[in-house]
Design a protein around this motif. Structure first.
Motif, short mmCIF file in Angstrom:
data_model
loop_
_atom_site.label_atom_id
_atom_site.label_comp_id
_atom_site.label_asym_id
_atom_site.label_seq_id
_atom_site.Cartn_x
_atom_site.Cartn_y
_atom_site.Cartn_z
N ASP A 129 0.57 -1.17 0.06
CA ASP A 129 0.34 0.32 -0.15
C ASP A 129 1.42 1.50 -0.14
OD1 ASP A 129 -2.82 1.80 0.48
OD2 ASP A 129 -1.39 1.87 2.14
N TYR A 157 4.82 5.40 5.08
CA TYR A 157 4.75 5.77 6.88
C TYR A 157 6.23 4.79 6.97
CZ TYR A 157 3.46 5.03 11.36
OH TYR A 157 3.37 4.60 12.25
N SER A 160 -2.03 -3.51 14.27
CA SER A 160 -3.06 -3.86 12.85
C SER A 160 -4.64 -3.48 13.91
CB SER A 160 -2.67 -4.14 11.87
OG SER A 160 -2.71 -5.83 12.56
N ARG A 169 -10.75 -1.29 6.88
CA ARG A 169 -10.09 -0.07 7.06
C ARG A 169 -8.58 -0.93 8.06
NH1 ARG A 169 -9.23 3.36 3.34
NH2 ARG A 169 -8.87 4.80 5.13
N MET A 200 -4.87 2.43 6.42
CA MET A 200 -4.81 1.81 5.03
C MET A 200 -6.12 0.09 5.22
SD MET A 200 -1.75 -0.89 5.55
CE MET A 200 -1.97 -1.98 4.50
N VAL A 237 -1.23 4.92 10.49
CA VAL A 237 -1.46 5.16 8.99
C VAL A 237 -2.21 4.64 8.72
CG1 VAL A 237 0.00 3.19 8.62
CG2 VAL A 237 -0.67 5.19 6.97
N GLY A 262 0.44 4.45 1.08
CA GLY A 262 0.17 5.10 2.60
C GLY A 262 1.16 4.32 4.21
N PHE A 263 1.18 3.14 3.72
CA PHE A 263 2.20 2.50 3.82
C PHE A 263 3.67 2.01 3.93
CE2 PHE A 263 3.90 -1.59 5.45
CZ PHE A 263 3.70 -1.20 7.12
#
Length: 453
Positions: A150, A156, A197, A180, A168, A166, A152-153
């Motif tokens: 991902d 990060y 997570s 999500r 994702m 974050v 965004g990850f």
């Protein structure tokens, strides 16, 4: 140590004395010296053999075997054995604590991934495997950045700024069923990292529902308030005839009644969501519930359509229903009221109570209205969802009736089902489980129905 020296000397003296007394040759002194030297070598050989056995035992580490008995090497073995057993006990306790710690992480509702200083996976629990699609045999010691792609990850993870989390999409996220995840890295030890997570799909949905709910309530209340404000201003600023004034007052009363109904339905939903489940020991005659619904239905039909609709109430089988009478009446009449509001004046509405072979029962309301398109049916129980907003307002609906029916059904272990097609009318049914229905063999008397009502 004393006995070790004593045995060493004894191994030399005994053969030397034996040779001295039993050998009378001319080289008696030499032979005696050689016998003493031979005894010394024998002692050294036996002592070396015992030391070799101890060394072999130390290499194997098998504390169940005891290769030596007593003596110097026996004492060394005994002390070494105690040290080894103490080490094994400490290792076993440490392993047990590690397994308990890993079991606790495995039971965590969050995904947990342990990473080394290079970002490679050292361990992860099953929740993390589901979140990121990891496989223990395939992905162990793999770089996390190569497995979680991902963007965004990735940004990060590469910036190493772990002061925040974050958000994702999850591994199994799709447009029809989004998932999500909130991911947060926590550095620890010498360059290692702990990744946590958490599935926040339900929280996102709840937040979206809250925003939609506030927006819908604001919209529903704003319209009648605007109308009321306009009429009040008109009454205050213009000289009106009695006929016009009465007409405006009637319209204002309708808008006030609409807001009152909306507030009442909202309070009903709030009470259903926050109150305990209805009791399963309080039984109510179905005949009394149907009679109350029939009376209210005729009143509503007369008010809206002048009593021109054909209302039919059928009860097949005599039964009692367990639960809250007020909630059951609310759910049943909501379905009947919707059928009356959305059916033309010259059409028939059939309300049935039917027992099922498994001991349960079905309450159904069938109308001959215009029907509902298939794409609207899954969303009918959403709050404020309307197929035709303008028509709903004309008939006095708030958009909360089916939401109330759904909540009441769930609280009583029942299931709401909807069958409809454009131009063919609709049928709304509530299926009650056998544990909520008590079949009777005799009809209740009119007095009993009156008392229960």
């Amino acid at each position: 140590m004393f006995w070790r020296i004593f045995l060493f000397l004894l191994c030399q003296i005994v053969p030397a004395l034996a040779v001295w007394f039993f050998y009378t040759g001319h080289d008696q002194y030499t032979v005696t010296l050689l016998a003493a030297l031979a005894g010394c070598y024998v002692w050294l050989a036996l002592d070396g053999w015992r030391g070799w056995r101890l060394l072999r035992w130390l290499r194997s580490g098998d504390t169940s075997q005891i290769p030596l008995g007593s003596g110097f090497w026996g004492e060394v073995f005994d002390r070494a054995r105690k040290l080894v057993r103490s080490r094994d006990r400490v290792l076993a306790e440490s392993d047990n604590r590690l397994q308990e710690f890993l079991a606790a992480l495995q039971a965590s509702p969050n995904g947990v991934v342990l990473l080394d200083r290079d970002g490679r996976i050292e361990w992860f629990n099953q929740m993390a495997a589901g979140h990121f699609g990891l496989d223990e045999r395939r992905d162990m010691l793999q770089h996390l950045g190569n497995l979680v792609r991902d963007p965004g990850f990735a940004a990060y993870f590469s910036t190493r700024d772990f002061r925040r989390d974050v958000v994702m999409p999850g591994r199994n996220s799709s447009s029809s069923k989004p998932v999500r995840l909130s991911v947060h890295m926590h550095p620890y030890g010498e360059g290692r990292s702990l990744l946590l997570s958490h599935d926040i799909t339900a929280l996102d949905q709840a937040e979206a529902m809250r925003r939609d709910f506030v927006a819908n309530v604001s919209h529903e209340i704003r319209t009648p308030l605007t109308v009321l404000a306009g009429f009040v201003e008109t009454l205050q600023s213009l000289p009106l005839k009695a006929e016009d004034r009465n007409r405006y007052l009637d319209l204002m009363s309708q808008q006030a009644q609409r807001m009152q109904t909306l507030v009442s339905d909202l309070l009903t939903l709030s009470r259903l969501e926050g109150s305990p489940l209805p009791p399963s020991q309080e039984w109510h005659p179905v005949a009394a519930l149907m009679a109350q619904c029939e009376q209210d239905a005729h009143d509503l039909s007369a008010l809206l359509w002048g009593g021109t609709q054909t209302l039919s109430f059928e009860t097949h089988g005599v039964a009692e229903l367990a639960g809250s009478a007020s909630e059951l009446l609310s759910a049943m009449f909501n379905l009947i009221g919707n059928a009356i509001r959305y059916s033309p004046a010259d059409k028939a509405i059939v309300v049935r109570w039917t027992s099922t072979p498994d001991g349960g029962a079905i309450f159904s309301v069938k109308d001959q209205g215009q029907g509902i398109a298939p794409e609207h049916i899954p969303r009918l129980t959403e709050r404020f969802y309307r197929v035709d907003r303008s028509r709903s307002r004309e008939t006095g609906g708030t958009g909360l009736g089916l939401a109330i029916v759904k909540h009441v059904s769930q609280r009583h272990g029942a299931e709401l089902s909807i069958e409809s097609a454009p131009g063919k009318g609709s049928c709304f049914s509530i299926s009650f489980p056998p544990q909520r229905v008590h079949q009777q063999t005799t009809l209740p008397t009119a007095t009993e129905r009156l008392i229960d009502a």
